[in-house]
Scaffold this motif. Sequence first.
Motif, PDB file in Angstrom:
ATOM      1  N   ARG A   1      -5.027  -4.736 -11.949  1.00 32.16           N
ATOM      2  CA  ARG A   1      -4.539  -6.045 -11.518  1.00 32.16           C
ATOM      3  C   ARG A   1      -4.775  -7.048 -12.646  1.00 32.16           C
ATOM      4  N   LEU A   2      -3.684  -7.647 -13.129  1.00 30.76           N
ATOM      5  CA  LEU A   2      -3.722  -8.539 -14.291  1.00 30.76           C
ATOM      6  C   LEU A   2      -3.232  -9.924 -13.905  1.00 30.76           C
ATOM      7  N   ALA A   3      -3.973 -10.965 -14.320  1.00 25.13           N
ATOM      8  CA  ALA A   3      -3.536 -12.339 -14.041  1.00 25.13           C
ATOM      9  C   ALA A   3      -4.349 -13.326 -14.873  1.00 25.13           C
TER      10      ALA A   3
ATOM     11  N   SER B   1      -2.231 -14.490  -4.594  1.00 21.88           N
ATOM     12  CA  SER B   1      -1.506 -13.308  -5.084  1.00 21.88           C
ATOM     13  C   SER B   1      -2.474 -12.241  -5.580  1.00 21.88           C
ATOM     14  N   ILE B   2      -3.563 -12.679  -6.197  1.00 16.03           N
ATOM     15  CA  ILE B   2      -4.583 -11.742  -6.660  1.00 16.03           C
ATOM     16  C   ILE B   2      -5.190 -11.001  -5.469  1.00 16.03           C
ATOM     17  N   LEU B   3      -5.516 -11.750  -4.416  1.00 16.70           N
ATOM     18  CA  LEU B   3      -6.094 -11.135  -3.218  1.00 16.70           C
ATOM     19  C   LEU B   3      -5.108 -10.169  -2.580  1.00 16.70           C
ATOM     20  N   LEU B   4      -3.827 -10.529  -2.598  1.00 18.35           N
ATOM     21  CA  LEU B   4      -2.796  -9.640  -2.052  1.00 18.35           C
ATOM     22  C   LEU B   4      -2.808  -8.297  -2.776  1.00 18.35           C
ATOM     23  N   ALA B   5      -2.833  -8.333  -4.102  1.00 18.85           N
ATOM     24  CA  ALA B   5      -2.844  -7.091  -4.877  1.00 18.85           C
ATOM     25  C   ALA B   5      -4.121  -6.293  -4.625  1.00 18.85           C
ATOM     26  N   TYR B   6      -5.237  -7.006  -4.464  1.00 16.03           N
ATOM     27  CA  TYR B   6      -6.522  -6.333  -4.199  1.00 16.03           C
ATOM     28  C   TYR B   6      -6.498  -5.633  -2.842  1.00 16.03           C
TER      29      TYR B   6
ATOM     30  N   TYR C   1     -14.178 -11.978 -10.563  1.00 14.45           N
ATOM     31  CA  TYR C   1     -15.048 -10.825 -10.404  1.00 14.45           C
ATOM     32  C   TYR C   1     -14.235  -9.553 -10.133  1.00 14.45           C
ATOM     33  N   HIS C   2     -14.434  -8.901  -9.014  1.00 12.01           N
ATOM     34  CA  HIS C   2     -13.788  -7.604  -8.789  1.00 12.01           C
ATOM     35  C   HIS C   2     -12.348  -7.714  -8.285  1.00 12.01           C
ATOM     36  N   LEU C   3     -11.884  -8.932  -8.009  1.00 12.97           N
ATOM     37  CA  LEU C   3     -10.510  -9.071  -7.526  1.00 12.97           C
ATOM     38  C   LEU C   3      -9.497  -8.709  -8.604  1.00 12.97           C
ATOM     39  N   LEU C   4      -9.869  -8.916  -9.874  1.00 13.18           N
ATOM     40  CA  LEU C   4      -9.008  -8.535 -10.990  1.00 13.18           C
ATOM     41  C   LEU C   4      -9.699  -7.483 -11.844  1.00 13.18           C
ATOM     42  N   THR C   5      -8.933  -6.529 -12.317  1.00 12.77           N
ATOM     43  CA  THR C   5      -9.466  -5.584 -13.306  1.00 12.77           C
ATOM     44  C   THR C   5      -9.235  -6.094 -14.718  1.00 12.77           C
ATOM     45  N   HIS C   6      -8.229  -6.954 -14.881  1.00  9.82           N
ATOM     46  CA  HIS C   6      -7.895  -7.518 -16.185  1.00  9.82           C
ATOM     47  C   HIS C   6      -7.699  -9.015 -15.999  1.00  9.82           C
TER      48      HIS C   6
ATOM     49  N   LYS D   1       0.834  -1.213   0.000  1.00 13.14           N
ATOM     50  CA  LYS D   1       0.000   0.000   0.000  1.00 13.14           C
ATOM     51  C   LYS D   1       0.864   1.257   0.000  1.00 13.14           C
ATOM     52  N   GLU D   2       1.897   1.225   0.822  1.00  9.88           N
ATOM     53  CA  GLU D   2       2.753   2.407   0.978  1.00  9.88           C
ATOM     54  C   GLU D   2       3.537   2.728  -0.282  1.00  9.88           C
ATOM     55  N   ARG D   3       3.692   1.759  -1.182  1.00 13.21           N
ATOM     56  CA  ARG D   3       4.461   1.993  -2.407  1.00 13.21           C
ATOM     57  C   ARG D   3       3.616   2.632  -3.514  1.00 13.21           C
ATOM     58  N   HIS D   4       2.305   2.639  -3.358  1.00 13.64           N
ATOM     59  CA  HIS D   4       1.399   3.296  -4.308  1.00 13.64           C
ATOM     60  C   HIS D   4       1.627   2.839  -5.755  1.00 13.64           C
ATOM     61  N   PHE D   5       1.569   1.541  -5.955  1.00  9.66           N
ATOM     62  CA  PHE D   5       1.725   0.999  -7.301  1.00  9.66           C
ATOM     63  C   PHE D   5       0.510   1.343  -8.164  1.00  9.66           C
ATOM     64  N   ASP D   6       0.760   1.551  -9.449  1.00 11.14           N
ATOM     65  CA  ASP D   6      -0.329   1.808 -10.388  1.00 11.14           C
ATOM     66  C   ASP D   6      -0.951   0.511 -10.902  1.00 11.14           C
ATOM     67  N   ALA D   7      -0.154  -0.553 -10.951  1.00  7.98           N
ATOM     68  CA  ALA D   7      -0.639  -1.811 -11.511  1.00  7.98           C
ATOM     69  C   ALA D   7       0.150  -2.970 -10.932  1.00  7.98           C
ATOM     70  N   ALA D   8      -0.480  -4.138 -10.964  1.00  2.96           N
ATOM     71  CA  ALA D   8       0.186  -5.368 -10.547  1.00  2.96           C
ATOM     72  C   ALA D   8      -0.037  -6.432 -11.610  1.00  2.96           C
ATOM     73  N   VAL D   9       1.042  -7.144 -11.945  1.00  2.98           N
ATOM     74  CA  VAL D   9       0.966  -8.275 -12.868  1.00  2.98           C
ATOM     75  C   VAL D   9       1.354  -9.519 -12.088  1.00  2.98           C
ATOM     76  N   ILE D  10       0.435 -10.488 -12.051  1.00  2.57           N
ATOM     77  CA  ILE D  10       0.675 -11.713 -11.300  1.00  2.57           C
ATOM     78  C   ILE D  10       1.084 -12.810 -12.279  1.00  2.57           C
ATOM     79  N   PHE D  11       2.337 -13.262 -12.167  1.00  6.27           N
ATOM     80  CA  PHE D  11       2.848 -14.322 -13.031  1.00  6.27           C
ATOM     81  C   PHE D  11       2.740 -15.661 -12.306  1.00  6.27           C
ATOM     82  N   THR D  12       2.183 -16.652 -12.981  1.00  6.15           N
ATOM     83  CA  THR D  12       2.059 -17.994 -12.417  1.00  6.15           C
ATOM     84  C   THR D  12       2.297 -19.031 -13.498  1.00  6.15           C
ATOM     85  N   VAL D  13       2.621 -20.256 -13.084  1.00  4.40           N
ATOM     86  CA  VAL D  13       2.543 -21.394 -13.985  1.00  4.40           C
ATOM     87  C   VAL D  13       1.124 -21.937 -13.863  1.00  4.40           C
TER      88      VAL D  13
END
Length: 262
Positions: A120-122, A108-113, A129-134, A88-100
């Motif tokens: 939030r992309l994954a 990881s999605i919940l963490l970004a949310y 639903y609302h946990l990801l924007t993409h 939260k303190e880093r104020h990221f604009d976006a998060a990309v979750i890489f997985t196999v």
Amino acid sequence: MKNEWHSCRRILCIRPDNIGDLLMSTPAIKALKETFHCHVTVLVSTMGAAVVPEIPEIDDAIICDVPWVQTNNIPLPSQFHELVQRLKERHFDAAVIFTVYSQNPMPSILLAYLAEIPLRLAYCRENPYHLLTHWIPDEEPYRFIRHQVLRDLELVASVGGIIRDRQLSIRVQEKLWPLVWNKLQALGIDPEQPWLILHPEVSEQKRKYAVTDWISAGRKILAKRDCQIVITGKSNEAEAAAIAAGIGGNCFPAAGCLICRS
């Protein structure tokens, strides 16, 4: 939707597993960096952190062993809450979750949310639903299986990432080469002649190939190419010796021998 990403200046890449997994994501991370001209932070485990300084597209890292990834440490619930606050303190604009495809992306999605990262992309099989924007529905392994590099590249391409290079991105520490050269010669290898590495060691046993498969692969390589084969690994000298003996010819066991400290 893609235009939102072009305004991103701080992107978090979540890749909290092993060194090899992070390296597989480097072409995608490079595409993010070059397309959006952004500051890239990676969330990595203590294992993955070892290679971060050698990846030029990564600006900085947050190191944390999360409870949904197998690591050598046992995380505490309090550490998860602390991690959310740090993000939260880093104020990221976006998060990309890489997985196999065999990993569950939901933690990881919940963490970004929870960290209130706006984009939030994954990949995910279930509707997040609302946990990801993409959200990219994950069709592996039911319809096809891709190389990990391609999987990650297609993920960032879905939000406008431009793919110019599919090669892994890592700097080579030239200052270590004299030490490696001496170690290779001590093993009986001629560094001036062609040589390649077979690395049978894995972090998860379910990924492990049988010794007989490594021997078969090595023999086929030597039948087609005039080269030397080096069997590497951090440990398990007996297995490396068995593979080298089975392959025969210009094959050398080097498990535990090529670890160099900068």
